[in-house]
Design an enzyme around this catalytic site. Sequence first.
Site, PDB file in Angstrom:
ATOM      1  CG  ASN A  19       8.526  -2.069   0.113  1.00 42.59           C
ATOM      2  OD1 ASN A  19       7.994  -2.240   1.213  1.00 42.59           O
ATOM      3  ND2 ASN A  19       9.102  -0.926  -0.231  1.00 42.59           N
ATOM      4  NE  ARG A  54       2.167  15.090   2.217  1.00 43.48           N
ATOM      5  CZ  ARG A  54       1.055  14.835   2.906  1.00 43.48           C
ATOM      6  NH1 ARG A  54      -0.076  14.601   2.286  1.00 43.48           N
ATOM      7  NH2 ARG A  54       1.070  14.822   4.221  1.00 43.48           N
ATOM      8  CE1 TYR A  73       8.919   5.265   2.911  1.00 42.95           C
ATOM      9  CE2 TYR A  73       7.498   7.196   3.080  1.00 42.95           C
ATOM     10  CZ  TYR A  73       7.905   5.961   3.546  1.00 42.95           C
ATOM     11  OH  TYR A  73       7.302   5.422   4.653  1.00 42.95           O
ATOM     12  CD  GLU A 133      11.633  -7.499   4.961  1.00 43.06           C
ATOM     13  OE1 GLU A 133      12.450  -8.335   5.433  1.00 43.06           O
ATOM     14  OE2 GLU A 133      10.863  -6.827   5.654  1.00 43.06           O
ATOM     15  CB  ALA A 170       1.528  -0.162   6.072  1.00 40.07           C
ATOM     16  CG  HIS A 180      11.441  -2.424   4.181  1.00 44.01           C
ATOM     17  ND1 HIS A 180      10.085  -2.321   4.009  1.00 44.01           N
ATOM     18  CD2 HIS A 180      11.670  -3.640   4.721  1.00 44.01           C
ATOM     19  CE1 HIS A 180       9.517  -3.415   4.456  1.00 44.01           C
ATOM     20  NE2 HIS A 180      10.454  -4.234   4.886  1.00 44.01           N
ATOM     21  N   PRO A 215       0.790  -1.227   0.000  1.00 42.20           N
ATOM     22  CG  PRO A 215      -0.263  -1.227   2.059  1.00 42.20           C
ATOM     23  CD  PRO A 215       0.447  -2.119   1.110  1.00 42.20           C
ATOM     24  CG  ASN A 216      -0.329   4.355   1.130  1.00 43.59           C
ATOM     25  OD1 ASN A 216      -1.266   4.893   0.533  1.00 43.59           O
ATOM     26  ND2 ASN A 216      -0.454   3.836   2.326  1.00 43.59           N
ATOM     27  NE  ARG A 274      10.271   5.877   8.576  1.00 44.29           N
ATOM     28  CZ  ARG A 274       9.322   5.761   7.630  1.00 44.29           C
ATOM     29  NH1 ARG A 274       9.473   4.898   6.635  1.00 44.29           N
ATOM     30  NH2 ARG A 274       8.232   6.509   7.695  1.00 44.29           N
TER      31      ARG A 274
HETATM   32  O1  CA2 Z   1      10.596   1.974   3.508  1.00 43.81           O
HETATM   33  C1  CA2 Z   1       9.750   1.275   2.929  1.00 43.81           C
HETATM   34  O2  CA2 Z   1       9.923   0.825   1.785  1.00 43.81           O
HETATM   35  C2  CA2 Z   1       8.396   1.024   3.593  1.00 43.81           C
HETATM   36  O3  CA2 Z   1       8.016  -0.323   3.272  1.00 43.81           O
HETATM   37  C3  CA2 Z   1       7.428   2.018   2.968  1.00 43.81           C
HETATM   38  C4  CA2 Z   1       6.024   2.012   3.596  1.00 43.81           C
HETATM   39  C5  CA2 Z   1       6.107   2.050   5.129  1.00 43.81           C
HETATM   40  O4  CA2 Z   1       4.817   1.867   5.676  1.00 43.81           O
HETATM   41  C6  CA2 Z   1       7.046   1.001   5.690  1.00 43.81           C
HETATM   42  O5  CA2 Z   1       7.124   1.131   7.094  1.00 43.81           O
HETATM   43  C7  CA2 Z   1       8.438   1.138   5.101  1.00 43.81           C
HETATM   44  C8  CA2 Z   1       5.230   3.236   3.062  1.00 43.81           C
HETATM   45  C9  CA2 Z   1       5.026   3.205   1.543  1.00 43.81           C
HETATM   46  C10 CA2 Z   1       4.878   4.554   0.904  1.00 43.81           C
HETATM   47  O6  CA2 Z   1       4.253   5.528   1.712  1.00 43.81           O
HETATM   48  C11 CA2 Z   1       4.201   6.829   1.278  1.00 43.81           C
HETATM   49  C12 CA2 Z   1       3.977   7.811   2.247  1.00 43.81           C
HETATM   50  C13 CA2 Z   1       3.942   9.136   1.904  1.00 43.81           C
HETATM   51  C14 CA2 Z   1       4.084   9.506   0.570  1.00 43.81           C
HETATM   52  C15 CA2 Z   1       4.281   8.549  -0.393  1.00 43.81           C
HETATM   53  C16 CA2 Z   1       4.342   7.213  -0.041  1.00 43.81           C
END
Ligand code: CA2
Length: 148
Positions: free
Chosen positions: A73, A17, A22, A97, A76, A99, A9-10, A106
């Site tokens: 990946n 953002r 990221y 895996e 969340a 990240h 997700p996301n 974090r």
């Molecule tokens: O660091 C990573 O690759 C994560 O898997 C990314 C996830 C996060 O929940 C994990 O803890 C670590 C988040 C994916 C993207 O989230 C965004 C947030 C804000 C703006 C754009 C993407």
Amino acid sequence: MKFLIINGPNINMLGIREPEIYGREDYKCLCDLVSDACEKAGIECEIFQSNHEGDIVDKIQASYGRVDGIVINPAAYTHTSVAILDALKAVGIPTVEVHISNVSEREAFRQVSYVSYVAVKSFIGLGLDGYRQAINFLSDHIKNLKNA
Ligand code: CA2
């Protein structure tokens, strides 16, 4: 050799953002990097992104007998999903895996990774390059398994 690349997700919102966490590259950049790394390694790849846990479980199940390796990946779901861990265990496909951010530095809730229980290796905090390194590592790992 065929790989399935899964993003949770996301991840499709990358670059919009939180660039300090990221980076500035967007999801298309990530897909281009993955396609390029697979092509250079002579690997056929399918890239899949979903915001839904069950869809990710379904995709892992559908890959049984069809792909040689999985790069995931789970985003969340990394920190919550026993269902994704169990699906990966069920299919028994070598999995790495990734990240993008350094989750180890974090929030406390990001310190647990269920997928790490099954992953042969984790690439953490290397930005998008972690996917390239994961693809190359998994390619070598599977070749070694076949030659053993
Ligand atoms: O660091 C990573 O690759 C994560 O898997 C990314 C996830 C996060 O929940 C994990 O803890 C670590 C988040 C994916 C993207 O989230 C965004 C947030 C804000 C703006 C754009 C993407």
